[in-house]
Design a protein around this motif. Structure first.
Motif, PDB file in Angstrom:
ATOM      1  N   GLN A 240       0.817  -1.224   0.000  1.00 33.36           N
ATOM      2  CA  GLN A 240       0.000   0.000   0.000  1.00 33.36           C
ATOM      3  C   GLN A 240       0.841   1.261   0.000  1.00 33.36           C
ATOM      4  OE1 GLN A 240      -1.649   1.016   4.107  1.00 33.36           O
ATOM      5  NE2 GLN A 240      -1.545  -1.209   4.202  1.00 33.36           N
ATOM      6  N   ILE A 241       2.118   1.165   0.384  1.00 29.49           N
ATOM      7  CA  ILE A 241       2.951   2.377   0.357  1.00 29.49           C
ATOM      8  C   ILE A 241       3.101   2.903  -1.067  1.00 29.49           C
ATOM      9  CG2 ILE A 241       4.258   1.803   2.441  1.00 29.49           C
ATOM     10  CD1 ILE A 241       6.619   1.153   0.537  1.00 29.49           C
ATOM     11  N   ALA A 242       2.802   2.074  -2.058  1.00 23.44           N
ATOM     12  CA  ALA A 242       2.840   2.555  -3.437  1.00 23.44           C
ATOM     13  C   ALA A 242       1.809   3.659  -3.652  1.00 23.44           C
ATOM     14  CB  ALA A 242       2.585   1.404  -4.409  1.00 23.44           C
ATOM     15  N   PHE A 243       0.768   3.666  -2.818  1.00 22.44           N
ATOM     16  CA  PHE A 243      -0.283   4.684  -2.942  1.00 22.44           C
ATOM     17  C   PHE A 243      -0.199   5.724  -1.831  1.00 22.44           C
ATOM     18  CE2 PHE A 243      -1.696   0.583  -4.520  1.00 22.44           C
ATOM     19  CZ  PHE A 243      -2.016   0.885  -5.832  1.00 22.44           C
ATOM     20  N   LYS A 244       0.929   5.696  -1.123  1.00 23.58           N
ATOM     21  CA  LYS A 244       1.102   6.623  -0.004  1.00 23.58           C
ATOM     22  C   LYS A 244       2.430   7.348  -0.137  1.00 23.58           C
ATOM     23  CE  LYS A 244      -1.554   4.428   3.654  1.00 23.58           C
ATOM     24  NZ  LYS A 244      -1.529   3.799   4.982  1.00 23.58           N
ATOM     25  N   ASP A 245       2.627   8.360   0.737  1.00 24.15           N
ATOM     26  CA  ASP A 245       3.959   8.965   0.831  1.00 24.15           C
ATOM     27  C   ASP A 245       4.619   8.390   2.070  1.00 24.15           C
ATOM     28  OD1 ASP A 245       4.958  10.539  -1.156  1.00 24.15           O
ATOM     29  OD2 ASP A 245       3.765  12.290  -0.604  1.00 24.15           O
ATOM     30  N   TYR A 246       5.282   7.261   1.884  1.00 26.27           N
ATOM     31  CA  TYR A 246       5.824   6.551   3.032  1.00 26.27           C
ATOM     32  C   TYR A 246       6.938   7.347   3.696  1.00 26.27           C
ATOM     33  CZ  TYR A 246       8.357   3.023   5.711  1.00 26.27           C
ATOM     34  OH  TYR A 246       8.989   2.332   6.709  1.00 26.27           O
ATOM     35  N   SER A 247       6.825   7.489   5.002  1.00 25.67           N
ATOM     36  CA  SER A 247       7.967   8.031   5.740  1.00 25.67           C
ATOM     37  C   SER A 247       8.234   7.087   6.899  1.00 25.67           C
ATOM     38  CB  SER A 247       7.688   9.450   6.231  1.00 25.67           C
ATOM     39  OG  SER A 247       7.133   9.431   7.522  1.00 25.67           O
ATOM     40  N   PRO A 248       9.495   6.724   7.087  1.00 23.61           N
ATOM     41  CA  PRO A 248       9.835   5.722   8.108  1.00 23.61           C
ATOM     42  C   PRO A 248       9.321   6.110   9.487  1.00 23.61           C
ATOM     43  CG  PRO A 248      11.722   6.179   6.713  1.00 23.61           C
ATOM     44  CD  PRO A 248      10.669   7.165   6.340  1.00 23.61           C
ATOM     45  N   GLY A 249       9.258   7.428   9.774  1.00 24.04           N
ATOM     46  CA  GLY A 249       8.794   7.876  11.071  1.00 24.04           C
ATOM     47  C   GLY A 249       7.329   7.520  11.308  1.00 24.04           C
ATOM     48  N   LEU A 250       6.516   7.698  10.266  1.00 24.78           N
ATOM     49  CA  LEU A 250       5.084   7.454  10.401  1.00 24.78           C
ATOM     50  C   LEU A 250       4.736   5.975  10.249  1.00 24.78           C
ATOM     51  CD1 LEU A 250       3.732  10.504   8.361  1.00 24.78           C
ATOM     52  CD2 LEU A 250       3.628  10.171  10.835  1.00 24.78           C
ATOM     53  N   GLY A 251       5.562   5.240   9.533  1.00 27.76           N
ATOM     54  CA  GLY A 251       5.277   3.832   9.305  1.00 27.76           C
ATOM     55  C   GLY A 251       4.300   3.646   8.151  1.00 27.76           C
ATOM     56  N   ILE A 252       4.077   2.366   7.797  1.00 28.72           N
ATOM     57  CA  ILE A 252       3.253   2.055   6.639  1.00 28.72           C
ATOM     58  C   ILE A 252       1.818   2.537   6.840  1.00 28.72           C
ATOM     59  CG2 ILE A 252       2.234   0.155   5.324  1.00 28.72           C
ATOM     60  CD1 ILE A 252       4.854  -1.380   5.839  1.00 28.72           C
ATOM     61  N   LEU A 253       1.287   2.277   8.024  1.00 31.70           N
ATOM     62  CA  LEU A 253      -0.128   2.516   8.276  1.00 31.70           C
ATOM     63  C   LEU A 253      -0.470   4.003   8.327  1.00 31.70           C
ATOM     64  CD1 LEU A 253      -2.326   0.476   8.566  1.00 31.70           C
ATOM     65  CD2 LEU A 253      -2.150   0.682  11.045  1.00 31.70           C
ATOM     66  N   HIS A 254       0.426   4.820   8.915  1.00 30.81           N
ATOM     67  CA  HIS A 254       0.064   6.202   9.188  1.00 30.81           C
ATOM     68  C   HIS A 254       0.572   7.200   8.151  1.00 30.81           C
ATOM     69  CE1 HIS A 254      -1.657   4.973  12.956  1.00 30.81           C
ATOM     70  NE2 HIS A 254      -0.554   4.314  13.236  1.00 30.81           N
ATOM     71  N   SER A 255       1.308   6.735   7.165  1.00 33.64           N
ATOM     72  CA  SER A 255       1.745   7.656   6.117  1.00 33.64           C
ATOM     73  C   SER A 255       0.529   8.104   5.300  1.00 33.64           C
ATOM     74  CB  SER A 255       2.757   6.966   5.196  1.00 33.64           C
ATOM     75  OG  SER A 255       3.921   6.634   5.909  1.00 33.64           O
ATOM     76  N   ASP A 256       0.644   9.282   4.672  1.00 35.97           N
ATOM     77  CA  ASP A 256      -0.511   9.859   3.970  1.00 35.97           C
ATOM     78  C   ASP A 256      -0.781   9.195   2.619  1.00 35.97           C
ATOM     79  OD1 ASP A 256      -0.956  11.694   5.977  1.00 35.97           O
ATOM     80  OD2 ASP A 256       0.515  13.108   5.133  1.00 35.97           O
ATOM     81  N   TRP A 257      -2.077   9.027   2.328  1.00 39.60           N
ATOM     82  CA  TRP A 257      -2.466   8.493   1.022  1.00 39.60           C
ATOM     83  C   TRP A 257      -2.225   9.555  -0.042  1.00 39.60           C
ATOM     84  CZ3 TRP A 257      -3.712   3.536   0.290  1.00 39.60           C
ATOM     85  CH2 TRP A 257      -4.154   2.791   1.401  1.00 39.60           C
ATOM     86  N   VAL A 258      -1.683   9.138  -1.180  1.00 45.65           N
ATOM     87  CA  VAL A 258      -1.509  10.084  -2.284  1.00 45.65           C
ATOM     88  C   VAL A 258      -2.115   9.552  -3.578  1.00 45.65           C
ATOM     89  CG1 VAL A 258       0.538  11.189  -1.338  1.00 45.65           C
ATOM     90  CG2 VAL A 258       0.784   9.185  -2.820  1.00 45.65           C
ATOM     91  N   GLY A 259      -2.854   8.475  -3.489  1.00 43.03           N
ATOM     92  CA  GLY A 259      -3.497   7.915  -4.683  1.00 43.03           C
ATOM     93  C   GLY A 259      -2.489   7.432  -5.702  1.00 43.03           C
ATOM     94  N   LEU A 260      -2.659   7.813  -6.936  1.00 44.86           N
ATOM     95  CA  LEU A 260      -1.811   7.281  -8.014  1.00 44.86           C
ATOM     96  C   LEU A 260      -0.630   8.190  -8.346  1.00 44.86           C
ATOM     97  CD1 LEU A 260      -4.628   5.976 -10.383  1.00 44.86           C
ATOM     98  CD2 LEU A 260      -3.156   4.631  -8.882  1.00 44.86           C
ATOM     99  N   LYS A 261      -0.311   9.102  -7.422  1.00 49.09           N
ATOM    100  CA  LYS A 261       0.751  10.078  -7.696  1.00 49.09           C
ATOM    101  C   LYS A 261       2.040   9.422  -8.196  1.00 49.09           C
ATOM    102  CE  LYS A 261       3.925  12.839  -5.120  1.00 49.09           C
ATOM    103  NZ  LYS A 261       4.383  12.890  -3.740  1.00 49.09           N
ATOM    104  N   HIS A 262       2.499   8.381  -7.493  1.00 47.56           N
ATOM    105  CA  HIS A 262       3.784   7.786  -7.862  1.00 47.56           C
ATOM    106  C   HIS A 262       3.728   7.102  -9.220  1.00 47.56           C
ATOM    107  CE1 HIS A 262       5.189   8.773  -3.927  1.00 47.56           C
ATOM    108  NE2 HIS A 262       4.214   8.084  -3.368  1.00 47.56           N
ATOM    109  N   PHE A 263       2.570   6.524  -9.517  1.00 49.65           N
ATOM    110  CA  PHE A 263       2.423   5.890 -10.836  1.00 49.65           C
ATOM    111  C   PHE A 263       2.466   6.950 -11.932  1.00 49.65           C
ATOM    112  CE2 PHE A 263       0.662   2.881  -7.860  1.00 49.65           C
ATOM    113  CZ  PHE A 263       1.119   1.670  -8.347  1.00 49.65           C
ATOM    114  N   LYS A 264       1.762   8.072 -11.663  1.00 55.65           N
ATOM    115  CA  LYS A 264       1.755   9.156 -12.665  1.00 55.65           C
ATOM    116  C   LYS A 264       3.166   9.702 -12.860  1.00 55.65           C
ATOM    117  CE  LYS A 264      -3.024  10.593 -12.018  1.00 55.65           C
ATOM    118  NZ  LYS A 264      -3.802  11.242 -10.949  1.00 55.65           N
ATOM    119  N   ASP A 265       3.878   9.895 -11.721  1.00 57.72           N
ATOM    120  CA  ASP A 265       5.266  10.369 -11.816  1.00 57.72           C
ATOM    121  C   ASP A 265       6.103   9.439 -12.682  1.00 57.72           C
ATOM    122  OD1 ASP A 265       4.720  12.482 -10.268  1.00 57.72           O
ATOM    123  OD2 ASP A 265       5.817  11.808  -8.480  1.00 57.72           O
TER     124      ASP A 265
END
Lengths: 291, 322
Positions: free
Chosen positions: B58-83
């Motif tokens: 799911q981190i593929a759809f989030k802005d993963y930051s090690p501090g926040l962890g997988i669960l609490h990082s923010d959702w960004v939708g398809l941003k990384h795919f578009k990039d």
């Protein structure tokens, strides 16, 4: 049965072609072996194929075995191979036994769970983050626990276990044996060929593994041999190659040390290989039945 | 699924609904308690090391930051795919991945079949065994050593250049520094390493062909070539199709670890593939979400290809993976 002239010609060409293929396969190893035993001065000057060592010397090997990186790498690899393969055999035997019993309710769902991972999985990055989160990164466990078993080998072993007659299991159970006893006293002793194949497949995989070490290990003292080899052969740091050797020797023996390192690193596999061949061929064939 | 155990003694005990799911569950757990005890570490292993990463995707759809962890990082939708689709790397690494895979399928895959057919025609059992022993061997050599030997042999003053110069007067070629040579080097060394190993499975399939077929065709006066095309090849076809489906299901995962050892910035143009890109972006540059998205894109294509190949083969022939 008489053969036509065309067939004779085909047989001849076919034999020659396959002999040529064998030579092309074998010669690179032969070249490396011969060059590693040759005088470096000669080895540098020579251009083209060589068939016997010139100016025979074991100096390159002496330098290889003086290299502390290679020694620790070798010992680390031996540890990873031994511990890793032991765990592999235990886990794979458990899985193969459980999933080869006829009347186990959750057998098929579990089998699906496992086989599915062969075709779709999280991939490099989520796995890497998991290993970091588990605190395994930069420890020896990172090379052992995440590689505890392989679905492909599980299928091979399971197929082999299925071919053991169930009457043996039943009579052992009548004598009061539980499933652990059946596995260790009945099934495994009757499946030694497939156990040999598993030891070989897993052992070679551990011996040759390098990518996990590259991404998970930072401490040099934990590096397996393959990572040291990568430095010597590919990133070519002469420092790694000749730690503790005086100036002019470094340059001179640079090339032959590479060759000697290759021989030292592949020697155990190449020496064991001919004796084990019949087993792993069997392994591939068992896998082929239900791959 | 009827896996309930029927024993004669069952019929004596009265008044329990033996077909009930709960009853079968308890009975199964009782009888197979040790079996499940063995299965436990296996299931735990697969859940932890395969299904937890699947959840971590799911981190593929989030802005993963090690501090926040997988669960609490923010959702960004398809941003990384578009990039990724919009980046100038996209067409390069997709093209390289597809081309290297395609060449591998075109050359490496049939090479083993051809070798098996030729080995099958050898009259001398001893020669056959020798050729087999030798050609299986490179399979057991590590990719690091094979790549190291390639680097050495293909160097400017290496064995290959020396031979090319001595035999054909060719000027030295820096094979691994020229992008034009990369795919050739990669594919031909793949063939060298795997041709023999790949042939084992076909040879075993050939051994399973009914000998009476050959005898009958010999009586009919069929030549060996005809036998090869009308008996041997059809005989190994199921194996070929299964392996082809499997290979297509791995189409996008070209040997990225070997490429990692052999490529360098001067050859990225032809050598950089999705797998190596994910390694650089993710592991080296810690762009976890972005590279996880690229990896997921790769896995999805692989999985789709596998399903399509299997479906296609199901429809057009009897052979299928499932």
């Amino acid at each position: 049965m008489s053969r036509s002239r065309g067939e004779h010609l085909f047989d001849l060409l076919n034999s020659l072609l396959l002999i040529l293929l064998s030579l092309i396969t074998l010669y690179p190893f032969l070249f490396v072996l011969i060059a590693s035993l040759s005088d470096p001065k000669w080895a540098i000057q020579t251009r083209g194929l060589i068939w016997y060592p010139k100016g025979f010397t074991l100096e390159a090997y002496r330098l290889v075995f003086q290299n502390p990186s290679i020694i620790t790498g070798y010992l680390n690899t031996l540890l990873y191979v031994t511990l890793g393969t032991l765990l592999n055999i235990l886990m794979t035997s458990f899985g193969a036994y459980a999933l080869s019993r006829q009347q186990v309710m959750w057998k098929n769902p579990v089998m699906f769970l496992i086989v599915f991972t062969m075709f779709f999985n999280g991939g490099l990055i989520p796995t890497y983050l998991l290993i970091e989160d588990l605190g395994m990164a930069d420890t020896r466990w990172a090379l052992i626990i995440p590689a505890a078993m392989s679905a492909y080998n599980l299928i091979i072993m399971r197929t082999s276990f299925m071919s053991v007659p169930s009457s043996l299991e039943e009579s052992a159970k009548l004598d009061g044996a539980n499933d652990f006893t059946v596995l260790f006293r009945v099934i495994l002793p009757l499946s030694m060929p497939v156990v040999a194949v598993m030891i070989l497949f897993y052992g070679v995989a551990h011996w040759n593994s390098w990518f996990s070490a590259l991404i998970y290990l930072r401490t040099r003292d934990l590096y397996p041999l393959q990572l040291i080899l990568r430095e010597i052969l590919i990133t070519s740091s002469t420092e790694t190659m000749t730690t503790g050797v005086g100036g002019s020797d470094k340059m001179l023996f640079g090339e032959t040390i590479k060759y000697a390192t290759i021989i030292v690193a592949t020697g155990p596999i190449l020496l064991l290989y001919p004796f084990l061949q019949k087993y792993f061929v069997k392994g591939v064939m068992i896998g082929a039945i239900k791959g | 699924m009827s896996t309930a155990i029927q024993r004669p003694s069952d019929s004596i005990k009265p008044a329990v609904d033996k077909s009930g799911f709960k009853y079968r569950l308890i009975r199964d757990a009782k009888i197979n308690k040790y079996v499940y005890l063995m299965l436990l570490p296996v299931v735990v292993y697969y859940v932890v090391f395969y299904y937890v990463p699947l959840y971590g995707l799911q981190i593929a759809f989030k802005d993963y930051s090690p501090g926040l962890g997988i669960l609490h990082s923010d959702w960004v939708g398809l941003k990384h795919f578009k990039d990724f689709f919009g980046s100038h790397y996209f067409s390069r690494i997709l093209r390289n991945t597809l081309l290297i895979s395609f060449y591998d399928l075109l050359f490496t895959f049939p090479a083993s079949i051809v070798l098996a057919l030729l080995l099958n025609e050898l009259r001398s059992a001893m020669l056959k065994r020798t050729v087999q022993t030798i050609t299986y061997m490179p399979h057991f050599i590590s990719i690091v050593v094979v790549s190291g030997m390639l680097v050495d042999f293909l160097a400017r003053d290496g064995l290959v250049n020396n031979l090319l110069h001595a035999w054909f007067g060719v000027q030295p070629i820096t094979f691994l520094q020229e992008s034009g040579w990369f795919r050739f080097v990669f594919i031909s060394s793949n063939i060298w390493q795997n041709i023999g190993w790949g042939s084992i499975i076909y040879l075993s399939a050939m051994a399973g062909i009914d000998p009476s077929l050959y005898e009958a065709s010999r009586v009919d006066g069929a030549s060996r070539l005809r036998q090869t095309f009308h008996i041997t090849l059809p005989g190994i076809m199921p194996t070929v199709v299964i392996l082809l489906i499997l290979q297509i299901g791995n189409f996008m995962s070209v040997g990225a670890d070997k490429i990692l050892l052999l490529y360098n910035p001067t050859t990225y143009e032809t050598a950089d593939v999705i797998g190596t890109f994910v390694y650089r972006k993710g592991i080296l540059e810690s762009n976890f979400s972005y590279s996880a998205a690229v990896g997921l894109f790769n896995s999805l294509i692989n999985f789709t290809l596998l399903l399509s190949a299997n479906a296609l083969s199901r429809r057009t022939s009897e052979h299928k993976l499932w």
